[in-house]
Design an enzyme around this catalytic site. Sequence first.
Site, PDB file in Angstrom:
ATOM      1  N   LYS A 132      32.754  45.813  45.956  1.00  0.00           N
ATOM      2  CA  LYS A 132      32.481  44.516  45.324  1.00  0.00           C
ATOM      3  C   LYS A 132      30.983  44.431  45.072  1.00  0.00           C
ATOM      4  CE  LYS A 132      32.396  39.508  46.409  1.00  0.00           C
ATOM      5  NZ  LYS A 132      32.804  38.423  47.328  1.00  0.00           N
ATOM      6  N   GLU A 136      36.095  34.907  44.089  1.00  0.00           N
ATOM      7  CA  GLU A 136      35.948  35.753  42.903  1.00  0.00           C
ATOM      8  C   GLU A 136      35.964  37.247  43.233  1.00  0.00           C
ATOM      9  OE1 GLU A 136      33.499  34.730  44.652  1.00  0.00           O
ATOM     10  OE2 GLU A 136      32.410  36.616  44.812  1.00  0.00           O
ATOM     11  N   ARG A 169      37.830  39.000  45.171  1.00  0.00           N
ATOM     12  CA  ARG A 169      39.172  39.596  45.149  1.00  0.00           C
ATOM     13  C   ARG A 169      39.643  39.823  43.716  1.00  0.00           C
ATOM     14  NH1 ARG A 169      41.610  34.789  48.655  1.00  0.00           N
ATOM     15  NH2 ARG A 169      39.475  34.894  49.449  1.00  0.00           N
ATOM     16  N   LYS A 190      29.169  26.623  45.267  1.00  0.00           N
ATOM     17  CA  LYS A 190      28.868  26.632  46.707  1.00  0.00           C
ATOM     18  C   LYS A 190      27.906  25.489  47.032  1.00  0.00           C
ATOM     19  CE  LYS A 190      29.347  31.569  47.685  1.00  0.00           C
ATOM     20  NZ  LYS A 190      30.416  31.504  48.680  1.00  0.00           N
ATOM     21  N   ASP A 194      25.998  39.527  48.070  1.00  0.00           N
ATOM     22  CA  ASP A 194      27.402  39.713  47.715  1.00  0.00           C
ATOM     23  C   ASP A 194      27.650  41.026  46.965  1.00  0.00           C
ATOM     24  OD1 ASP A 194      29.799  38.515  48.302  1.00  0.00           O
ATOM     25  OD2 ASP A 194      29.953  37.424  46.415  1.00  0.00           O
TER      26      ASP A 194
END
Length: 468
Positions: free
Chosen positions: A228, A312, A314, A240, A251
């Site tokens: 990812k 997002e 996944r 968020k 991330d």
Amino acid sequence: MKLNLIQENIKTDIEIIIIKDKKITSNKKTLHQLNFTGEDETCALLLEAKKLYIGCENNDEDSIRVAVSVAIRKLNETNFLNISIDAKEDLRAIIEGLELGNYTFDKYKSKKKKTKEKTINIVVSKLNKETINIFQDAINISNSVNLTRNFVNTTPEDFYPNIMAKEAKKIAKENGLECKIYGEDYLASNGMHTMNAVGRASRHESKLIHLTYKPTKKAVKKIVLVGKGLTYDSGGLSLKPADFMVTMKSDKSGGSAVLGIMNTIAKLNLPIEVHGIVGAVENMIGGDAYKPDDVLYAKNGKTIEIRNTDAEGRLVLADCLCYAQDEIKDIDYIFDYATLTGASVVGVGHYTTSIMGNNNHLNYSMVQAALDSGELATSLPFNRYLRKTIKSKIADICNISSTRYGGAITAGMFLDEFISEENKNKWVHCDIAGPAYVEEQWGYNPYGASGAGVRFTIQFMKNLLKEK
Ligand code: BES
Ligand code: ZN
Ligand code: ZN
């Protein structure tokens, strides 16, 4: 820092002495006066004796890494340049402790600390091929962990999908890997609509990265790694809260770990074909953003009801996992790496990776590899009841669960929907949300990115080859 492998102890400015099990055998009186008892993460510098004592309460490899990192950080506060350490035992842990503990990230400091390069003389009993291999492997692996840390620590303004793609190309060039980079046209025309949707509101084009390492010898296994690579996760329209958005440059840790692993593989000359696939995307807001209530089509034809645009990762992984399985045949193992859920951090804490999948034996092998390598990991079990909670009334599946509990597991089971039958037992999902980025120094890990996933994956491969 320069590491020198030598056989005979030589005279240096300072010698590092590791005290195991609190057994102090020299300079007892002075150390007692300094109240140094050999406790974990403590040290005492004896200038007259030219020795730096460091405590190491447990005898395991990882305690040695921590102890050595304490030593190098202490020495970095001094101007001693020529240092030695006895590495007749625990050579790998000592090198990794030095390299990982010495890491700093000062890209954004206008005044960089100027220090003269230190030489660390590593004293071993035999300078044979085996010793040199351990030494080189430990340096290569640590360098890749540090490269991954650099990627993750770099700001979203400076590290967006196209930069990630450029870094991948650089790694490919340096290591003789095959490298394919695809943009949004490719995603659209190849049915990768869920990955494409996540990046739609960003001014940066999403990139799909595919690196391949093929060994010169015949490959004994084929492993696929999927990461990812959310270069920023604002949460999208399900924005968020301000406090939770800070650190979301991290991330991209899964994708960065995959790049770090690919950077090591060729150098270690492992007889394994390895594919590194990264979905590099930025999750932003805007008039063009994907929305809660949308239904998206994934590459394998499954429909996904979007109820939260912050789930997002996944979606990006779903399409990347499909891409991997469509493009690569006869896979032996397929692993994914992602800072996927806050729930993983809540469940197992900041330092541990959550390992999931359908094959318990494989999950445990990954946990074991993590422990062998000095990373922390634990296995979380799937179950039929939680699986029902990601069902959708209007589509095949929903991108969030109907329950707020067990979020790491339901995210893992969401990904399972995109693993084909033949690969069900070959797949492991690694949620690295806990260890990938921590806002405090822990052991030999710095403030910020740790490079989680790199060491345990390499260790998994080494363990696999040992089995044969
Ligand atoms: N990137 C986050 C997960 C995350 C949170 C990583 C904290 C590291 C630290 C992910 O995209 C996310 O936002 N997940 C949501 C899922 C939820 C909406 C079902 C989460 O964990 O809250
Ligand atoms: Zn998110
Ligand atoms: Zn995310």
